[in-house]
Design a protein around this motif. Structure first.
Motif, PDB file in Angstrom:
ATOM      1  N   GLY A  81      19.573  -8.871  16.465  1.00 30.38           N
ATOM      2  CA  GLY A  81      19.279 -10.124  17.160  1.00 30.38           C
ATOM      3  C   GLY A  81      20.457 -10.667  17.933  1.00 30.38           C
ATOM      4  O   GLY A  81      20.311 -11.553  18.753  1.00 30.38           O
ATOM      5  N   ARG A  82      21.649 -10.139  17.649  1.00 30.31           N
ATOM      6  CA  ARG A  82      22.809 -10.615  18.415  1.00 30.31           C
ATOM      7  C   ARG A  82      22.893  -9.784  19.693  1.00 30.31           C
ATOM      8  O   ARG A  82      23.139  -8.582  19.656  1.00 30.31           O
ATOM      9  N   LYS A  83      22.677 -10.454  20.813  1.00 23.76           N
ATOM     10  CA  LYS A  83      22.582  -9.728  22.070  1.00 23.76           C
ATOM     11  C   LYS A  83      23.981  -9.380  22.610  1.00 23.76           C
ATOM     12  O   LYS A  83      24.906 -10.169  22.487  1.00 23.76           O
ATOM     13  N   ILE A  84      24.103  -8.194  23.192  1.00 24.35           N
ATOM     14  CA  ILE A  84      25.357  -7.779  23.829  1.00 24.35           C
ATOM     15  C   ILE A  84      25.136  -7.837  25.341  1.00 24.35           C
ATOM     16  O   ILE A  84      24.280  -7.133  25.880  1.00 24.35           O
ATOM     17  N   VAL A  85      25.887  -8.677  26.011  1.00 22.16           N
ATOM     18  CA  VAL A  85      25.685  -8.900  27.444  1.00 22.16           C
ATOM     19  C   VAL A  85      26.882  -8.319  28.206  1.00 22.16           C
ATOM     20  O   VAL A  85      28.032  -8.607  27.871  1.00 22.16           O
ATOM     21  N   VAL A  86      26.597  -7.502  29.207  1.00 22.60           N
ATOM     22  CA  VAL A  86      27.672  -6.920  30.023  1.00 22.60           C
ATOM     23  C   VAL A  86      27.627  -7.553  31.411  1.00 22.60           C
ATOM     24  O   VAL A  86      26.578  -7.597  32.050  1.00 22.60           O
ATOM     25  N   THR A  87      28.769  -8.052  31.854  1.00 28.24           N
ATOM     26  CA  THR A  87      28.799  -8.692  33.168  1.00 28.24           C
ATOM     27  C   THR A  87      30.161  -8.453  33.821  1.00 28.24           C
ATOM     28  O   THR A  87      31.025  -7.793  33.241  1.00 28.24           O
ATOM     29  N   ARG A  88      30.336  -8.959  35.040  1.00 28.83           N
ATOM     30  CA  ARG A  88      31.595  -8.687  35.744  1.00 28.83           C
ATOM     31  C   ARG A  88      31.909  -9.784  36.753  1.00 28.83           C
ATOM     32  O   ARG A  88      31.033 -10.564  37.143  1.00 28.83           O
ATOM     33  N   GLU A  89      33.167  -9.798  37.175  1.00 30.52           N
ATOM     34  CA  GLU A  89      33.593 -10.680  38.269  1.00 30.52           C
ATOM     35  C   GLU A  89      34.359  -9.871  39.296  1.00 30.52           C
ATOM     36  O   GLU A  89      35.162  -9.013  38.895  1.00 30.52           O
ATOM     37  N   PRO A  90      34.187 -10.084  40.588  1.00 31.73           N
ATOM     38  CA  PRO A  90      33.147 -10.975  41.105  1.00 31.73           C
ATOM     39  C   PRO A  90      31.793 -10.270  41.092  1.00 31.73           C
ATOM     40  O   PRO A  90      31.731  -9.053  41.043  1.00 31.73           O
ATOM     41  N   GLY A  91      30.714 -11.084  41.090  1.00 30.99           N
ATOM     42  CA  GLY A  91      29.388 -10.503  41.266  1.00 30.99           C
ATOM     43  C   GLY A  91      28.494 -10.508  40.042  1.00 30.99           C
ATOM     44  O   GLY A  91      27.525  -9.758  40.002  1.00 30.99           O
ATOM     45  N   GLY A  92      28.767 -11.367  39.068  1.00 29.19           N
ATOM     46  CA  GLY A  92      27.940 -11.382  37.861  1.00 29.19           C
ATOM     47  C   GLY A  92      26.637 -12.157  38.001  1.00 29.19           C
ATOM     48  O   GLY A  92      25.798 -12.125  37.099  1.00 29.19           O
ATOM     49  N   THR A  93      26.470 -12.865  39.106  1.00 25.60           N
ATOM     50  CA  THR A  93      25.238 -13.623  39.347  1.00 25.60           C
ATOM     51  C   THR A  93      24.709 -13.254  40.742  1.00 25.60           C
ATOM     52  O   THR A  93      25.399 -12.586  41.511  1.00 25.60           O
ATOM     53  N   LYS A  94      23.513 -13.766  41.050  1.00 28.62           N
ATOM     54  CA  LYS A  94      22.946 -13.460  42.363  1.00 28.62           C
ATOM     55  C   LYS A  94      23.828 -14.033  43.484  1.00 28.62           C
ATOM     56  O   LYS A  94      24.167 -13.354  44.452  1.00 28.62           O
ATOM     57  N   LEU A  95      24.238 -15.291  43.293  1.00 28.00           N
ATOM     58  CA  LEU A  95      25.131 -15.893  44.284  1.00 28.00           C
ATOM     59  C   LEU A  95      26.460 -15.133  44.313  1.00 28.00           C
ATOM     60  O   LEU A  95      27.030 -14.861  45.378  1.00 28.00           O
ATOM     61  N   GLY A  96      26.934 -14.753  43.114  1.00 34.32           N
ATOM     62  CA  GLY A  96      28.200 -14.033  43.011  1.00 34.32           C
ATOM     63  C   GLY A  96      28.176 -12.700  43.749  1.00 34.32           C
ATOM     64  O   GLY A  96      29.204 -12.260  44.281  1.00 34.32           O
ATOM     65  N   GLN A  97      27.013 -12.059  43.796  1.00 34.00           N
ATOM     66  CA  GLN A  97      26.934 -10.769  44.509  1.00 34.00           C
ATOM     67  C   GLN A  97      27.190 -10.971  46.002  1.00 34.00           C
ATOM     68  O   GLN A  97      27.793 -10.135  46.664  1.00 34.00           O
ATOM     69  N   GLN A  98      26.731 -12.115  46.515  1.00 35.57           N
ATOM     70  CA  GLN A  98      26.982 -12.390  47.938  1.00 35.57           C
ATOM     71  C   GLN A  98      28.458 -12.706  48.165  1.00 35.57           C
ATOM     72  O   GLN A  98      29.055 -12.284  49.147  1.00 35.57           O
ATOM     73  N   ILE A  99      29.045 -13.459  47.218  1.00 37.10           N
ATOM     74  CA  ILE A  99      30.478 -13.771  47.338  1.00 37.10           C
ATOM     75  C   ILE A  99      31.293 -12.471  47.234  1.00 37.10           C
ATOM     76  O   ILE A  99      32.249 -12.256  47.974  1.00 37.10           O
ATOM     77  N   ARG A 100      30.870 -11.582  46.310  1.00 33.52           N
ATOM     78  CA  ARG A 100      31.568 -10.304  46.149  1.00 33.52           C
ATOM     79  C   ARG A 100      31.592  -9.515  47.463  1.00 33.52           C
ATOM     80  O   ARG A 100      32.604  -8.936  47.835  1.00 33.52           O
ATOM     81  N   GLN A 101      30.469  -9.545  48.147  1.00 38.05           N
ATOM     82  CA  GLN A 101      30.395  -8.800  49.404  1.00 38.05           C
ATOM     83  C   GLN A 101      31.393  -9.351  50.429  1.00 38.05           C
ATOM     84  O   GLN A 101      32.080  -8.605  51.110  1.00 38.05           O
ATOM     85  N   ILE A 102      31.479 -10.678  50.477  1.00 41.11           N
ATOM     86  CA  ILE A 102      32.435 -11.300  51.409  1.00 41.11           C
ATOM     87  C   ILE A 102      33.863 -10.890  51.031  1.00 41.11           C
ATOM     88  O   ILE A 102      34.677 -10.541  51.877  1.00 41.11           O
ATOM     89  N   LEU A 103      34.145 -10.906  49.707  1.00 40.79           N
ATOM     90  CA  LEU A 103      35.510 -10.655  49.258  1.00 40.79           C
ATOM     91  C   LEU A 103      35.954  -9.215  49.464  1.00 40.79           C
ATOM     92  O   LEU A 103      37.113  -8.952  49.771  1.00 40.79           O
ATOM     93  N   LEU A 104      35.051  -8.271  49.259  1.00 38.71           N
ATOM     94  CA  LEU A 104      35.481  -6.868  49.260  1.00 38.71           C
ATOM     95  C   LEU A 104      35.181  -6.150  50.567  1.00 38.71           C
ATOM     96  O   LEU A 104      35.672  -5.059  50.809  1.00 38.71           O
ATOM     97  N   ASP A 105      34.349  -6.779  51.430  1.00 34.86           N
ATOM     98  CA  ASP A 105      34.044  -6.162  52.720  1.00 34.86           C
ATOM     99  C   ASP A 105      35.271  -6.129  53.613  1.00 34.86           C
ATOM    100  O   ASP A 105      36.193  -6.906  53.443  1.00 34.86           O
TER     101      ASP A 105
END
Ligand code: Z5A
Length: 219
Positions: free
Chosen positions: A34-58
């Motif tokens: 029942g203890r969930k294991i969540v994997v995420t990252r920065e930048p880009g861990g959210t939908k908005l973050g994915q757009q910011i990631r594109q700006i940052l790494l493009d």
């Protein structure tokens, strides 16, 4: 908030993504049901973050000013903390995150030369004071890391920075590890993925966050 927040840091190609995946698989088998294991990252861990990631790494012909870069990473983080990390920690989950505030200190601070007080204020604003419970710093010679990522193909905007820049970043991590020895654990990343994973599992077992009867997984 009763979950656990574990961050993986290091220079490019240090093996964070590889180790987070293996750690998540092992924790999913060995933590309480029942203890969930969540994997995420920065930048880009959210939908908005994915757009910011594109700006940052493009490739933007290097037209992103250092202060803008700092604020874009912070904007990604603010959204990430509020909409994903804190809600999972509130549910007692374990969140594994590829990069967090130490990346900003290492890259924008030591790498770009942004003012440390400003970075601390921006990080505080973005996180509301949230810190990792534990940070694994995968320490690797920057030339080895960059060789690994170059094998993947065209380098992104950050990867194309000079070797000096990446060496300052590594130096930044070293100084952070000296300042925060309880939170930040150095892992020698110039070894096989299996050996690195064994050290990570052994560290987590010692902290007793998981069922200590569980065997260390074969990797
Ligand atoms: N950045 C910033 O400036 N400020 C901030 O606040 C934040 C980030 C949050 C994000 O890049 C960029 O943003 C990053 C810092 C900056 N910039 N740079 N440059 P990213 O998310 O695209 O990439 P990354 O975080 O640097 O990770 P990476 O390059 O994907 O590497 P990794 O995740 O650490 O490693 P990996 O993907 O697990 O492995 C890389 C390769 O090496 C792969 O082929 C593996 O199979 C291989 N590998 C892995 N482990 C080993 C071992 N032990 N031996 C041999 N080969 C291995």
């Amino acid at each position: 908030m009763s979950g656990k927040f574990i961050v993986f840091e290091g220079v490019e190609g240090s093996g964070k993504t590889t180790q987070i995946g293996q750690t998540a698989d092992w924790l999913r088998i060995n933590t309480d049901r029942g203890r969930k294991i969540v994997v995420t990252r920065e930048p880009g861990g959210t939908k908005l973050g994915q757009q910011i990631r594109q700006i940052l790494l493009d490739d933007l012909d290097n037209c992103v000013s250092y202060r803008t870069e700092l604020l874009l990473y912070a904007a990604d983080r603010a959204q990430h903390v509020e909409s994903l990390i804190r809600p999972h920690l509130d549910r007692d989950d374990i969140v594994l995150c590829d990069r967090f505030t130490d990346s900003t200190i290492a890259y924008q601070g030591y790498g770009r030369g942004c003012d440390r007080d400003e970075i601390d204020r921006v990080n505080q604003l973005a996180t509301g004071g949230l810190q990792s419970d534990l940070t694994f710093w995968l320490d690797l010679d920057v030339t080895i890391g960059l060789e690994r990522v170059l094998l993947r193909g065209k380098p992104d905007r950050m990867e194309r920075a000079t070797i000096d820049f990446h060496q300052r970043v590594r130096q930044g991590y070293q100084e952070l590890a000296n300042i925060y020895p309880d939170r930040m654990i150095r892992i020698d990343a110039d070894r096989s993925p299996a050996d690195i994973q064994l050290e990570i599992q052994s560290t987590l077992r010692q902290l007793k966050w998981i069922d200590t009867q569980a065997p260390i997984a074969e990797t």
